[in-house]
Write an enzyme that holds these catalytic residues in place. Structure first.
Site, mmCIF file in Angstrom:
data_model
loop_
_atom_site.group_PDB
_atom_site.id
_atom_site.type_symbol
_atom_site.label_atom_id
_atom_site.label_comp_id
_atom_site.label_asym_id
_atom_site.label_seq_id
_atom_site.Cartn_x
_atom_site.Cartn_y
_atom_site.Cartn_z
ATOM 1 N N GLU A 168 6.350 -2.158 9.859
ATOM 2 C CA GLU A 168 5.125 -2.880 10.216
ATOM 3 C C GLU A 168 5.019 -3.227 11.700
ATOM 4 O O GLU A 168 4.908 -4.406 12.076
ATOM 5 C CB GLU A 168 5.018 -4.168 9.393
ATOM 6 C CG GLU A 168 5.029 -3.936 7.894
ATOM 7 C CD GLU A 168 4.665 -5.176 7.075
ATOM 8 O OE1 GLU A 168 4.673 -6.278 7.637
ATOM 9 O OE2 GLU A 168 4.359 -5.024 5.884
ATOM 10 N N GLU A 368 6.225 -1.006 0.187
ATOM 11 C CA GLU A 368 6.194 -2.422 -0.204
ATOM 12 C C GLU A 368 4.884 -2.681 -0.919
ATOM 13 O O GLU A 368 3.827 -2.223 -0.480
ATOM 14 C CB GLU A 368 6.230 -3.380 1.004
ATOM 15 C CG GLU A 368 7.553 -3.523 1.680
ATOM 16 C CD GLU A 368 7.526 -4.516 2.855
ATOM 17 O OE1 GLU A 368 6.724 -5.473 2.836
ATOM 18 O OE2 GLU A 368 8.314 -4.303 3.796
#
Ligand code: BG6
Length: 470
Positions: A168, A368
């Protein structure tokens, strides 16, 4: 009507975590940004809980891998902490004690037939590099990252076949430089944010270059959190706002990672705003030549946007994208009240189709997805386990949309939940629990929840009976 959803052969069923969130900061060589932030401002963290013990993976990894195996997982992602593996940060030399730990992790995963994915960065830059060089604003730090990556590949690249450079990266841009959520908590530092965006994409490409040089028998990718933009209306202003939000938050890393260049509209926008990054031909070539083999995509919630209603004047040196897109409070949406995130499972299908149609259907997996819930001890049954049926429903609904996308040709090879074992989560610390396995913070006992039994069943059947009609 219920329908059994069968997933492709050899599908990855697993979970993700990170070093700083699970290991505990025992015996590290350096302090990371998160260690430092907690040590200096513990009140920024929920209940003042920091990363010192986390879920004690450093001591409990053998038992943890046994539990992960017991719930059937065939793959698992964690991250190597730069601050543990490396001795001298400038040289990128190995810290033997850190290496010994990560070797044990790789061996333990293998012993339990779990495919390990090693990530190299999960918001945990060494604090010295922030203090000395300005962290990710510095090009020198991208070289130091490449040295760390090289050290990791040389020492662990034979044992571990799947690598990712960053988790991320857009969160670093947003949380540290634009919205003040992470240390150094800058707000509106647009120029630095843009440089950090560029430098992170460059650092990722430099790490990929190191990986390729070694000719290892494995694959390398990046983990991106996608928040697809859904405009308020079909009006052209709202649609444009959605496109710009996508450029800024999603395509800013997707395009360099997969296509080897940045979105042209984003470059023009940054140029117009006077915040465009400094780049040179040689660096752009590194980005162009070192694309990923696969993508890991994290999906939690969508991004509802609208065109700005009025122009905002910023003081000199301050910039936020507010004159291009604004948050839209859509009525009648489903929310996860603990996290404050909208629940919108169809976005997983939209992501899959975007990757199929616009990114050459590159192999990818959900790296995720999950639901954080506060106060889960309320759901503790007489049998001593947490009955997290809401989590099972959440996963089944998201997986139903993912299955539909796979049926329609999406090249998705796996699903990793966030997370396997409840873990520490930055400023939110242990506020919201996400795991298939619970952690008692007083005793550090790890216990399988009802969702852990559910996932075992899903893996055994390589699918599940879905109640969702899409
Ligand atoms: C993801 C991050 O975005 O969200 C994880 O990769 C993080 O590191 C997870 O723990 C959940 O975040 P939170 O703030 O809800 O606990």
């Amino acid at each position: 009507m219920k329908q059994f959803l069968q997933f492709p052969q050899a599908f990855w069923w697993g979970a993700a975590t990170s070093g700083p969130q699970s290991e505990g900061s025992y015996n590290k060589k350096h302090e990371s940004l998160m260690d430092y932030w907690y040590r200096t401002t513990p009140e920024d963290f929920f209940n003042q809980v920091g990363p010192t013990v986390a879920s004690d993976f450093y001591n409990q990894y053998e038992n943890d891998f046994k539990l992960l195996k017991e719930i059937g997982l065939n793959s698992y992602r964690t991250s190597i902490q730069w601050t543990r593996l490396i001795d001298d940060l400038e040289e990128g030399s190995v810290n033997p004690e850190g290496l010994a730990f990560y070797k044990k992790i790789a061996q333990e995963a293998k012993k339990n037939d779990i495919e390990l994915v090693f990530n190299l960065h999960h918001f945990d830059i060494p604090i010295e590099l922030v203090q000395k060089y300005g962290g990710w604003t510095s090009k020198h730090v991208t070289d130091l990252f490449a040295k760390f990556a090289k050290c990791a590949f040389e020492n662990l690249g034979k044992e571990v076949k799947y690598w990712v450079t960053f988790n991320e990266p857009i969160v670093i841009v947003e949380a540290s430089y634009l919205d003040g959520h992470h240390y150094p908590k800058y707000v509106g530092h647009g120029k630095e944010a843009a440089q950090v965006m560029y430098n992170l994409a460059l650092a990722s490409a430099k790490a990929i270059q190191e990986y390729k040089k070694l000719n290892l028998d494995g694959k390398i990718g990046i983990i991106l959190n996608l928040t697809p933009s859904y405009p308020r209306s079909e009006e052209k202003e709202d649609i444009l706002a959605g496109q710009i939000a996508d450029d800024m938050l999603n395509r800013s890393f997707l395009e360099p990672a997969v296509l080897g260049h940045f979105p042209p509209r984003l470059i023009s926008l940054f140029e117009k705003e006077g915040i465009l990054w400094e780049s040179c031909e040689e660096e752009l070539q590194i980005i162009e030549e070192n694309k990923v083999d696969f993508l890991g995509l994290n999906y939690y919630h969508p991004n509802r946007v609208k065109a700005p209603e009025k122009e905002v004047k910023f003081p000199p040196g301050f910039w936020l994208p507010l004159n291009y897109f604004n948050a839209y409070q859509k009525p009648d949406i489903r929310m996860n009240p603990y996290r404050g995130w909208e629940i919108y499972p169809k976005a997983i299908y939209d992501i899959a189709m975007d990757i199929k149609n616009n990114y050459g259907n590159i192999p990818w997996y959900i790296s995720e997805n999950g639901m954080g819930v506060e106060g889960e001890e309320r759901f503790l049954g007489k049998d001593g386990i947490i009955h997290d049926t809401y989590r099972i429903d959440f996963y089944e609904e998201h997986l139903s949309w993912l299955h539909k996308a796979i049926q329609e040709g999406s090249n998705c090879f796996g699903f990793h939940a966030w997370t396997g074992i409840d873990c520490w989560s930055w400023a939110n610390a242990y506020k919201n629990r996400y795991g298939f396995i619970s952690v008692d913070l007083n005793t550090q006992k790890h216990t399988i929840k009802q969702s852990g039994r559910w996932i075992k069943n899903v893996v055994e059947q390589n699918g599940f009976e879905s109640k969702y009609e899409l």
